[in-house]
Design a protein around this motif. Structure first.
Motif, PDB file in Angstrom:
ATOM      1  N   LYS A 122       0.832  -1.206   0.000  1.00 25.37           N
ATOM      2  CA  LYS A 122       0.000   0.000   0.000  1.00 25.37           C
ATOM      3  C   LYS A 122       0.864   1.254   0.000  1.00 25.37           C
ATOM      4  O   LYS A 122       2.009   1.238   0.462  1.00 25.37           O
ATOM      5  CB  LYS A 122      -0.902   0.032   1.243  1.00 25.37           C
ATOM      6  N   ILE A 123       0.273   2.335  -0.496  1.00 25.03           N
ATOM      7  CA  ILE A 123       0.861   3.662  -0.368  1.00 25.03           C
ATOM      8  C   ILE A 123      -0.253   4.577   0.114  1.00 25.03           C
ATOM      9  O   ILE A 123      -1.401   4.463  -0.318  1.00 25.03           O
ATOM     10  CB  ILE A 123       1.497   4.158  -1.687  1.00 25.03           C
ATOM     11  N   MET A 124       0.090   5.451   1.042  1.00 17.61           N
ATOM     12  CA  MET A 124      -0.892   6.365   1.608  1.00 17.61           C
ATOM     13  C   MET A 124      -0.596   7.774   1.113  1.00 17.61           C
ATOM     14  O   MET A 124       0.550   8.200   1.075  1.00 17.61           O
ATOM     15  CB  MET A 124      -0.830   6.332   3.136  1.00 17.61           C
ATOM     16  N   ASP A 125      -1.639   8.488   0.725  1.00 14.17           N
ATOM     17  CA  ASP A 125      -1.524   9.880   0.304  1.00 14.17           C
ATOM     18  C   ASP A 125      -1.895  10.752   1.500  1.00 14.17           C
ATOM     19  O   ASP A 125      -3.066  10.816   1.876  1.00 14.17           O
ATOM     20  CB  ASP A 125      -2.459  10.145  -0.873  1.00 14.17           C
ATOM     21  N   PRO A 126      -0.912  11.433   2.105  1.00 13.06           N
ATOM     22  CA  PRO A 126      -1.224  12.255   3.284  1.00 13.06           C
ATOM     23  C   PRO A 126      -2.170  13.413   2.981  1.00 13.06           C
ATOM     24  O   PRO A 126      -2.811  13.933   3.886  1.00 13.06           O
ATOM     25  CB  PRO A 126       0.139  12.793   3.734  1.00 13.06           C
ATOM     26  N   ALA A 127      -2.295  13.809   1.724  1.00 17.78           N
ATOM     27  CA  ALA A 127      -3.195  14.914   1.373  1.00 17.78           C
ATOM     28  C   ALA A 127      -4.656  14.547   1.606  1.00 17.78           C
ATOM     29  O   ALA A 127      -5.460  15.392   2.004  1.00 17.78           O
ATOM     30  CB  ALA A 127      -2.988  15.329  -0.087  1.00 17.78           C
ATOM     31  N   ASN A 128      -4.991  13.259   1.391  1.00 14.62           N
ATOM     32  CA  ASN A 128      -6.387  12.857   1.599  1.00 14.62           C
ATOM     33  C   ASN A 128      -6.538  11.715   2.602  1.00 14.62           C
ATOM     34  O   ASN A 128      -7.650  11.302   2.897  1.00 14.62           O
ATOM     35  CB  ASN A 128      -7.050  12.491   0.264  1.00 14.62           C
ATOM     36  N   GLY A 129      -5.423  11.164   3.075  1.00 11.13           N
ATOM     37  CA  GLY A 129      -5.461  10.096   4.069  1.00 11.13           C
ATOM     38  C   GLY A 129      -5.838   8.738   3.515  1.00 11.13           C
ATOM     39  O   GLY A 129      -5.971   7.773   4.264  1.00 11.13           O
ATOM     40  N   LYS A 130      -5.987   8.621   2.195  1.00 10.51           N
ATOM     41  CA  LYS A 130      -6.414   7.359   1.596  1.00 10.51           C
ATOM     42  C   LYS A 130      -5.227   6.448   1.308  1.00 10.51           C
ATOM     43  O   LYS A 130      -4.134   6.911   0.992  1.00 10.51           O
ATOM     44  CB  LYS A 130      -7.181   7.611   0.299  1.00 10.51           C
ATOM     45  N   ASN A 131      -5.483   5.136   1.404  1.00 11.15           N
ATOM     46  CA  ASN A 131      -4.496   4.111   1.076  1.00 11.15           C
ATOM     47  C   ASN A 131      -4.834   3.522  -0.288  1.00 11.15           C
ATOM     48  O   ASN A 131      -5.998   3.259  -0.588  1.00 11.15           O
ATOM     49  CB  ASN A 131      -4.503   3.004   2.126  1.00 11.15           C
ATOM     50  N   TYR A 132      -3.802   3.312  -1.090  1.00 10.89           N
ATOM     51  CA  TYR A 132      -3.951   2.767  -2.426  1.00 10.89           C
ATOM     52  C   TYR A 132      -3.048   1.551  -2.585  1.00 10.89           C
ATOM     53  O   TYR A 132      -2.002   1.469  -1.945  1.00 10.89           O
ATOM     54  CB  TYR A 132      -3.556   3.812  -3.481  1.00 10.89           C
ATOM     55  N   ASP A 133      -3.451   0.613  -3.458  1.00  8.54           N
ATOM     56  CA  ASP A 133      -2.541  -0.450  -3.856  1.00  8.54           C
ATOM     57  C   ASP A 133      -1.368   0.234  -4.547  1.00  8.54           C
ATOM     58  O   ASP A 133      -1.511   1.317  -5.114  1.00  8.54           O
ATOM     59  CB  ASP A 133      -3.230  -1.423  -4.812  1.00  8.54           C
ATOM     60  N   CYS A 134      -0.195  -0.413  -4.517  1.00  9.51           N
ATOM     61  CA  CYS A 134       0.993   0.257  -5.023  1.00  9.51           C
ATOM     62  C   CYS A 134       1.931  -0.713  -5.727  1.00  9.51           C
ATOM     63  O   CYS A 134       2.095  -1.852  -5.289  1.00  9.51           O
ATOM     64  CB  CYS A 134       1.721   0.928  -3.858  1.00  9.51           C
TER      65      CYS A 134
END
Length: 135
Positions: free
Chosen positions: A93-105
């Protein structure tokens, strides 16, 4: 002799993904942060070491969930648990701190100094790729 040859081969393999990388904003082209990528227990992780834009310094992750909520963005582990897969690191996973969402990576070393970091939901086609440069 065999161990010497094996050491030689391992030494001259493709460049190591571990180290410090600079993220590039895909909209503005500006350098945004420095990420430390490291392998722990055979999996790849990445921590934000420094925010480079003056307007981002000191920010906390107000959109994060759980233990990461309102923590300083500097120091957050945003790449989590990727596993080696041929010439890429996947299934993490990778998390985008701008929106707090986790994505597959999926992270792929394009050349010695360039990473392609792809975050997506479910299917790799439904996502975006950022380029990170080696520091």
């Amino acid at each position: 002799m065999v161990s010497l040859l094996l050491s030689f081969v391992l030494f001259f393999q493709t460049p190591d993904i571990e180290g410090r990388w600079v993220t590039i904003d895909d909209e503005t082209g500006r350098e945004k942060s420095e990420i430390l990528l490291y392998v722990e227990d055979g999996k790849l992780y990445g921590k934000i070491e420094r925010l480079l834009l003056p307007e981002d310094q000191g920010k906390t992750c107000v959109n994060c969930k759980g233990d990461e909520y309102n923590k300083p963005i500097e120091g957050l582990v945003i790449v989590k648990g990727l596993k080696p897969d041929d010439d890429s690191w996947t299934k993490g996973k990778i998390m985008d701190p701008a929106n707090g969402k986790n994505y597959d990576c999926t992270i792929t070393l394009e050349d010695d100094n360039t990473l392609n970091v792809r975050g997506y939901l479910g299917f790799s086609l439904l996502g975006r790729t950022q380029v990170w440069k080696r520091k």
